[in-house]
Design a protein around this motif. Structure first.
Motif, short mmCIF file in Angstrom:
data_model
loop_
_atom_site.label_atom_id
_atom_site.label_comp_id
_atom_site.label_asym_id
_atom_site.label_seq_id
_atom_site.Cartn_x
_atom_site.Cartn_y
_atom_site.Cartn_z
N MET A 1 1.10 -0.97 -0.20
CA MET A 1 0.68 0.31 -0.21
C MET A 1 0.86 1.02 0.25
SD MET A 1 -2.70 -0.82 2.38
CE MET A 1 -4.02 0.00 2.28
N THR A 2 0.70 2.01 -0.82
CA THR A 2 1.72 3.34 -1.09
C THR A 2 0.35 4.49 -0.66
OG1 THR A 2 1.43 3.53 -3.58
CG2 THR A 2 2.99 2.45 -2.51
N ALA A 3 0.97 6.06 -0.98
CA ALA A 3 -0.13 7.20 -0.89
C ALA A 3 -0.31 7.08 -2.21
CB ALA A 3 1.19 8.19 -0.53
N GLU A 4 0.40 6.44 -3.53
CA GLU A 4 -0.33 6.52 -4.53
C GLU A 4 -1.32 5.53 -4.96
OE1 GLU A 4 1.13 7.17 -9.33
OE2 GLU A 4 1.56 5.31 -8.33
N ASN A 5 -2.01 4.95 -4.47
CA ASN A 5 -2.74 3.50 -3.91
C ASN A 5 -4.17 3.48 -3.79
OD1 ASN A 5 -1.64 2.04 -3.09
ND2 ASN A 5 -0.58 0.99 -3.86
N THR A 6 -3.86 4.19 -2.62
CA THR A 6 -4.65 3.74 -1.52
C THR A 6 -5.56 5.16 -1.00
OG1 THR A 6 -2.68 2.85 -0.43
CG2 THR A 6 -4.82 3.16 0.87
N CYS A 7 -6.65 5.04 -0.19
CA CYS A 7 -7.47 5.74 -0.77
C CYS A 7 -8.53 5.82 0.86
CB CYS A 7 -8.55 6.08 -1.53
SG CYS A 7 -10.37 6.97 -1.61
N TYR A 8 -8.22 6.69 1.59
CA TYR A 8 -8.33 7.12 3.08
C TYR A 8 -9.80 7.40 2.83
CZ TYR A 8 -4.53 5.73 4.09
OH TYR A 8 -2.74 5.01 4.32
N ALA B 1 -7.04 6.47 -10.51
CA ALA B 1 -6.35 5.41 -10.80
C ALA B 1 -5.85 4.70 -11.63
CB ALA B 1 -6.78 4.25 -10.10
N LEU B 2 -7.37 4.74 -12.90
CA LEU B 2 -6.87 4.18 -13.75
C LEU B 2 -6.05 5.01 -15.45
CD1 LEU B 2 -8.80 2.83 -15.92
CD2 LEU B 2 -10.91 4.21 -16.43
N LEU B 3 -6.78 6.56 -14.88
CA LEU B 3 -5.36 7.18 -15.75
C LEU B 3 -4.10 6.67 -15.51
CD1 LEU B 3 -7.41 11.04 -15.55
CD2 LEU B 3 -7.00 9.12 -17.15
N LYS B 4 -3.81 6.36 -14.11
CA LYS B 4 -2.42 6.37 -14.00
C LYS B 4 -2.03 4.19 -14.42
CE LYS B 4 -1.90 9.62 -10.29
NZ LYS B 4 -1.68 10.04 -8.66
N ASN B 5 -3.18 4.37 -14.58
CA ASN B 5 -2.80 2.62 -15.27
C ASN B 5 -2.02 1.60 -13.32
OD1 ASN B 5 -2.99 0.57 -16.70
ND2 ASN B 5 -1.29 1.38 -17.58
#
Length: 771
Positions: free
Chosen positions: A689-696, A716-720
């Motif tokens: 889990m990273t700041a880029e792929n995690t939603c709080y 997330a979709l745009l970042k692939n």
């Protein structure tokens, strides 16, 4: 950046002087100097005024205000209490007459805007009759200006005739004592020129002597009474003329506000018609303000003002373009084109037409910043380059969204690498800030940078090989060298030097051309990908809305089916109880058992989780406790979770969160079966889990949380990304249930599961996205 700096850099004074040569009255110059728009709508109104004036010139001719008197100073002195000369009052009458004539012509043939000005001014035409009735065109008070003046003038004629007769007789009487054979006036009184030695022979009053002191001027005693009478009449005439002029002055002062309004009216009208006269003289066109720029056959207004015939150039910047990069040889016309473009922007914002063909489209700019010319300042210890950098620094601090910056070879005087780097940095910063930029440069290498930017248009000033000189025309997307080699050939360079230089130049030209073409191809490919992605996002949004609509319909059908099932269970239970009641001795325990069974069956319909949880396996049809959706188990994991595919989406949940269903129940009209191959997963690893792929979304309101999830999933979709984590916490499970339902509306979701122990367990939902 001060207006004086812009006026100096763009040679605006040349245009303004030419404009002032088109005015007919002394009232328009100040109006022209102060004409400026504060916004695009006000600029459009100014242009509409000019168009109305131009239409009037073509259909009705000019206003003919070139001989209107200037009454500024006269009116100011009258308001200050100073009595004007009669000729000045005549000028005021003539001014009012010209204003009234101008107003009437405009009311008959002008457009709506100028006509409204004419309706709002009321020339005090009454003072025309007042002044012309008492003062002649030559500025003399008329004899019939008043009854008293007529009487005094008549008395003056009668008394003068008597005085003349008396003086003629006295000359005859004292002929032997006179120095000359005439009589004259001293201090307005009739006297005889008497020889000084015979002065005592003529009885009367001596009023003076000649310069030679040989003659004394004697007022004979016989005409003292007539002289006194004549003096009284003259004094009365002066007093009456003063009274007449004073009354006329008071009349003018009484309408001074109307006269000042008339002067403003004349100034505004003449200023607008001056703009129209200039447009007619230069064959200029009305510009329209738009999101893009298109100017065809634009001629330099500065050169036109100098009486020259400039070469026209065309420029176009589409909506997605924010910068223009112009290259070309020295003395090739880059600076002239830059100044012409800036001047046209300045002119359009002040209601002036642009010297170009019809259908001119320009952008409106709040402020124009310029860096043109030499900024060397010896007193400040600044070289040319340092001075230019100081000015550019102020521009970078002041320019904001909606402004225009014009830079003429801004980094001349430094190294090639530094100049290219500075050009690139300045253009990027300004464009990112919302500022449009036009840059001229003799650095051909800068074209490669310009071609990389999708927001930058570029081109070069033309060069004619046949004429061996510049054409002064702008060529979009054409690469031209400075042609220094051709100039060297003409000055006598040895042929072997010139030929070898051409070989090097041809190789460099081919290399640069290839780089530019590749950059443009890459840019076009990016544009295509962007378009495809936009279309895909649009399709996904449409599919999302479709699925959301289908989900709502399914839930409504499910609720209706559940209501019907509950009603059916209750109906059967009631029937059984009624049968038991009809028995002669109904068993109370039987009734209680029936009620208990009915209650459990009804609860089972509403909450499938009340059923016992049997063993499940791959291929088993199950129902989700949380959402009520029916799907098929396609994977069983060793951690006690299963993967369920429901309508093409995979959900990874605990075994206790699903309920097996009979095959008959799966025949739901909205059920979608998957053809994904089933396999048993022994082990699986996921990214951390990273700041880029995690939603709080922990402790958030459901509506706010789902809105945040929407934005997060699109990003997330745009970042692939392959996997994303949504942290909602455990709590009572309300947020998790809402999230599970909500994720069904995302067509690009491939799998949903609860987090593994090391990922946060039930407090985290893991989503796998389709690639």
């Amino acid at each position: 950046m001060s207006d004086n700096r812009i006026i100096q850099d763009l040679d605006i004074h040349l245009i303004f002087e030419e404009l002032c040569r088109c005015i007919q009255t002394p009232y328009a110059r100040d109006v022209l100097m102060n004409t400026c728009s504060s916004g695009v709508e006000e600029a459009r109104i100014l242009l509409a005024e000019t168009e109305e004036a131009l239409d009037f010139l073509k259909s009705q001719g000019d206003l003919g205000l070139d001989d209107i008197p200037d009454v500024h100073e006269t009116l100011a002195r009258i308001n200050a209490g100073v009595l004007p000369e009669p000729v000045e009052l005549v000028s005021i009458a003539r001014f009012v007459e010209k204003v009234a004539d101008c107003r009437n012509r405009l009311l008959k043939g002008a457009g709506e805007i100028i006509t409204s000005w004419a309706r709002n001014v009321s020339p005090p035409v009454g003072i025309i009759w007042e002044i012309e009735g008492k003062i002649t065109e030559e500025g003399k008070v008329k004899e019939n200006a008043s009854q008293k003046l007529r009487t005094l003038l008549r008395d003056k004629i009668t008394t003068r005739a008597k005085l003349v007769d008396a003086m003629e007789g006295l000359m005859e009487k004292y002929r032997d004592f006179l120095q000359d054979d005439y009589w004259t006036l001293r201090n307005g009184r009739a006297v005889l020129p008497v020889k000084i030695e015979w002065g005592s022979k003529v009885k009367g009053i001596i009023l003076g002597t000649s310069q030679t002191e040989r003659t004394v001027y004697v007022e004979p005693q016989e005409v003292i009474g007539l002289n006194n009478q004549m003096m009284n009449i003259e004094s009365g005439i002066e007093s009456e003329i003063y009274r007449i002029l004073r009354d006329l002055t008071e009349t003018v002062r009484g309408v001074s506000s109307e006269l000042e309004k008339c002067m403003r009216f004349v100034g505004e009208v003449d200023a607008v018609f001056a703009r129209a006269r200039l447009a007619k003289k230069w064959r200029a066109s009305r510009p329209e303000f738009s999101d893009y720029m298109k100017v065809e056959a634009m001629r330099s207004p500065q050169l036109l003002a100098m009486g020259k015939d400039p070469v026209p150039s065309s420029i176009e910047l589409k909506e997605n373009k924010a910068a223009l990069y112009i290259i070309g040889p020295n003395a090739g016309g880059k600076t002239v084109l830059l100044k012409a473009l800036g001047a046209c922007m300045w002119m359009a914002s002040r209601g002036l037409f642009v010297p170009s063909r019809d259908n001119v489209f320009l952008r409106y700019y709040r402020h124009i910043f310029t860096l043109i010319g030499d900024y060397q300042d010896i007193s400040q210890g600044l070289s040319s380059f340092s001075g230019r950098m100081a000015v550019l620094s102020r521009i970078l601090h002041e320019a904001r969204d909606g402004d225009l910056v014009l830079l003429d070879e801004p980094f001349a005087g430094t190294s090639l690498r530094e100049a290219l780097a500075l050009e690139r940095a300045v253009m990027e910063v300004l464009v990112e800030r919302g500022v449009d930029v036009v840059v001229t440069s003799n650095l051909i290498e800068g074209v490669f940078t310009a071609a990389e930017y999708p927001w930058c248009e570029w081109g070069s000033m033309g060069y004619s090989s046949e004429k061996s000189g510049p054409t002064y025309r702008f060529q979009p997307r054409v690469l031209e060298f400075t042609h220094g080699i051709d100039i060297a050939r003409r000055t006598g360079f040895p042929p072997e030097v010139v030929d070898r230089a051409h070989q090097y130049l041809d190789a460099e030209f081919a290399h640069l051309t290839a780089l530019i073409e590749n950059a443009e191809k890459d840019r076009d490919e990016i544009a295509k990908l962007k378009k495809t992605l936009t279309e895909e996002l649009t399709r996904v949004e449409a599919e999302k809305k479709k699925l959301e609509k289908e989900r709502k319909r399914f839930r409504e059908e499910l609720r209706a089916r559940m209501r019907r099932a509950v009603d059916e269970v209750i109906r059967k239970g009631v029937e059984e109880i009624e049968k038991l009641k009809k028995e002669k001795k109904p068993s109370v325990k039987a009734i209680e058992r029936t009620l208990t069974r009915v209650r459990k069956e009804a609860e089972a319909v509403v909450d499938p989780g009340s059923f016992p949880v049997p063993e499940v396996g791959v291929g088993q049809d199950v129902k989700m406790k949380i959402t009520g959706d029916v799907g098929k188990i396609i994977e069983v994991h060793r951690d006690g979770t299963v993967t369920v595919e429901i309508r093409g989406i995979k959900w990874r949940v605990d075994t206790g969160e699903v309920v097996p269903v009979e095959r008959a129940q799966v025949a739901d009209p909205v059920q979608v079966f998957s053809d994904v191959p089933v396999r048993l997963v022994d082990d699986i690893s996921f990214p951390v889990m990273t700041a880029e792929n995690t939603c709080y979304i922990r402790k958030m309101r459901v509506e706010d949380a789902l809105e945040k999830v929407n934005v997060f999933m699109d990003t997330a979709l745009l970042k692939n990304l392959n996997y994303v984590y949504i942290v909602h916490g455990k709590g009572e499970g309300v947020l998790k249930r809402a999230l599970m339902k909500h994720l069904r509306g995302f067509p690009y979701v491939e799998e949903v599961r609860s987090g593994l122990p090391h990922e946060g367990g039930d407090g985290v939902t893991v989503v796998k996205l389709r690639r």
